[in-house]
Design a protein around this motif. Sequence first.
Motif, short mmCIF file in Angstrom:
data_model
loop_
_atom_site.label_atom_id
_atom_site.label_comp_id
_atom_site.label_asym_id
_atom_site.label_seq_id
_atom_site.Cartn_x
_atom_site.Cartn_y
_atom_site.Cartn_z
N UNK A 1 86.68 -22.12 37.77
CA UNK A 1 86.99 -23.31 38.57
C UNK A 1 88.09 -22.99 39.59
N UNK A 2 89.11 -22.31 39.12
CA UNK A 2 90.21 -21.95 40.02
C UNK A 2 89.74 -21.00 41.11
N UNK A 3 88.84 -20.07 40.76
CA UNK A 3 88.34 -19.12 41.74
C UNK A 3 87.52 -19.84 42.81
N UNK A 4 86.69 -20.80 42.40
CA UNK A 4 85.90 -21.54 43.39
C UNK A 4 86.82 -22.32 44.33
N UNK A 5 87.86 -22.94 43.80
CA UNK A 5 88.80 -23.68 44.64
C UNK A 5 89.45 -22.75 45.65
N UNK A 6 89.88 -21.58 45.19
CA UNK A 6 90.53 -20.62 46.07
C UNK A 6 89.59 -20.16 47.18
N UNK A 7 88.35 -19.84 46.82
CA UNK A 7 87.39 -19.36 47.82
C UNK A 7 87.03 -20.48 48.79
N UNK A 8 86.84 -21.69 48.26
CA UNK A 8 86.46 -22.82 49.12
C UNK A 8 87.54 -23.12 50.14
N UNK A 9 88.80 -23.07 49.71
CA UNK A 9 89.90 -23.32 50.63
C UNK A 9 89.99 -22.23 51.69
N UNK A 10 89.72 -20.97 51.28
CA UNK A 10 89.73 -19.86 52.24
C UNK A 10 88.65 -20.04 53.29
N UNK A 11 87.52 -20.58 52.89
CA UNK A 11 86.41 -20.81 53.82
C UNK A 11 86.73 -21.92 54.81
N UNK A 12 87.66 -22.82 54.43
CA UNK A 12 88.01 -23.91 55.32
C UNK A 12 87.67 -25.30 54.80
N UNK A 13 87.14 -25.39 53.59
CA UNK A 13 86.90 -26.70 52.98
C UNK A 13 88.23 -27.29 52.57
N UNK A 14 88.45 -28.55 52.91
CA UNK A 14 89.72 -29.21 52.59
C UNK A 14 89.58 -30.07 51.34
N UNK A 15 90.68 -30.26 50.64
CA UNK A 15 90.67 -31.01 49.38
C UNK A 15 91.77 -32.06 49.39
N UNK A 16 91.45 -33.21 48.80
CA UNK A 16 92.42 -34.28 48.58
C UNK A 16 92.33 -34.65 47.10
N UNK A 17 93.36 -34.26 46.34
CA UNK A 17 93.38 -34.54 44.92
C UNK A 17 94.21 -35.78 44.61
N UNK A 18 94.00 -36.34 43.42
CA UNK A 18 94.65 -37.59 43.02
C UNK A 18 94.43 -38.66 44.10
N UNK A 19 93.18 -38.75 44.54
CA UNK A 19 92.83 -39.67 45.62
C UNK A 19 91.73 -40.61 45.15
N UNK A 20 92.04 -41.89 45.12
CA UNK A 20 91.05 -42.90 44.81
C UNK A 20 90.68 -43.68 46.07
N UNK A 21 89.41 -44.04 46.19
CA UNK A 21 88.97 -44.85 47.32
C UNK A 21 89.72 -46.18 47.34
N UNK A 22 90.17 -46.56 48.52
CA UNK A 22 90.72 -47.89 48.75
C UNK A 22 89.78 -48.73 49.60
#
Length: 448
Positions: free
Chosen positions: A212-233
């Motif tokens: 899981x950590x490896x996928x996150x690292x690779x995805x961020x390197x590719x340019x995919x952005x992440x927003x954690x602890x985020x609930x829809x308002x």
Amino acid sequence: MADYDYDLFTIGAGSGGVRASRVAAAYGARVAVAEEYRVGGTCVIRGCVPKKMLVYGAHFAEDLEDAKHFGWDIQHCKFDWVKLRDNVLNDVDRLNGLYTQTLENNKVEIFQERATITGPHEITLASGEKKTAKYILIATGARPHVPECPGHELGITSNEAFHLDAIPKRIVIAGAGYIANEFAGIFHQFGAQVTLMNRSDQLLRGYDESVRDRLLQISMTKGIQFRFHANFQKIEKNEDGSLKVFMSGHDPIDADCVMFATGRVPNIEGLGLDTAGVELNDTGAIAVDENSRTNIDHIYAVGDVTGRVQLTPVAIREGQAFADSVFGGKPTTVDYSCIPSAVFSHPPIAAVGLTEAEATQKYGSVKVYQSDFRPMKNVVAHRSERSLYKMVCEATTERVLGIHMIGPDAPEIMQAAAVCVRAGLTKADFDATVAIHPTMSEELVLLK
């Protein structure tokens, strides 16, 4: 059974329902199936099959770039989303026809309309026609969950993703499971700016932490952005037609498309379960025993509608076991203890058995072997992306408890490795196997 119109009436013609109906008919049962949409179910029509075709299409983005380093002069390349979309949908039509033909070849009667349980052994079709059956099988599957937030109707789910008119320039994907990560990779490779938002800080809950950590690292390197602890308002439409996504803990994000990949819920509405007295479990799925039987003796359920394991091969196994047990005279139950799975992300993940955390909790002490390497192709292509293979073993016997992989072709390699884990082989069995060189899969027999 001659007192009934059919020996078996199946509601839902997805993977589980089709397998159960076909096998029951092969045993000589009189079988009917009701399907209100298309034969084939989620996997074939709007799920894993068309999605895998999009994954294939998306991989060409990197493959074409890598080809330059292997001597290919790639010029004037452009991507045509509409052409890919239509080719995929045409193949879905082909598969729909094949699934229908399979049922018809086995003399299963198909009603292309909704069916409701209206009494003991009684089913009423949308046309008003009533049918009776000795056994009723519910195989209606599940559908994407959509969060209840203001403006949720402005978003799409994976169902609609296959029918888009164009690839959005900016897309926000809600969720962190396999569907969210798969479509994040797909849209990113097709040129979209992708932001994945999740209410927790974890991707792919249930998979080993290392991959899981490896996928996150690779995805961020590719340019995919992440927003954690985020609930829809809320989601609002901007004046230019784009969308603004408001979420807790973060600034709003402008997007051209919002996709919900926040889990799936069983399709139980309008089936007449209350009338039949069928009980549900705590998650709102149909409660069944190990034989897929509900609390009503003549009513069974298989697949996603039971909420057990939402995987197509599992639904097929459940449908097969039901037909073998009820109509084949071969009592059969499904073993859920060692189910392999894959995430067709970029790169893909595959796993079978216990994670390191699960094995430690169960056995106290475990041995972990792993290989963290750069695939040969990536070296020549000047791509820094690294693969990770991990084997979790019982400490004393070194019996393999789990294998977890992230890297090119991991799902293809895992299918054979899953047999080894299911058979209870040890690390010594892997070590004693001669490697196929040079391959990525040889890392499984060279783990340190």
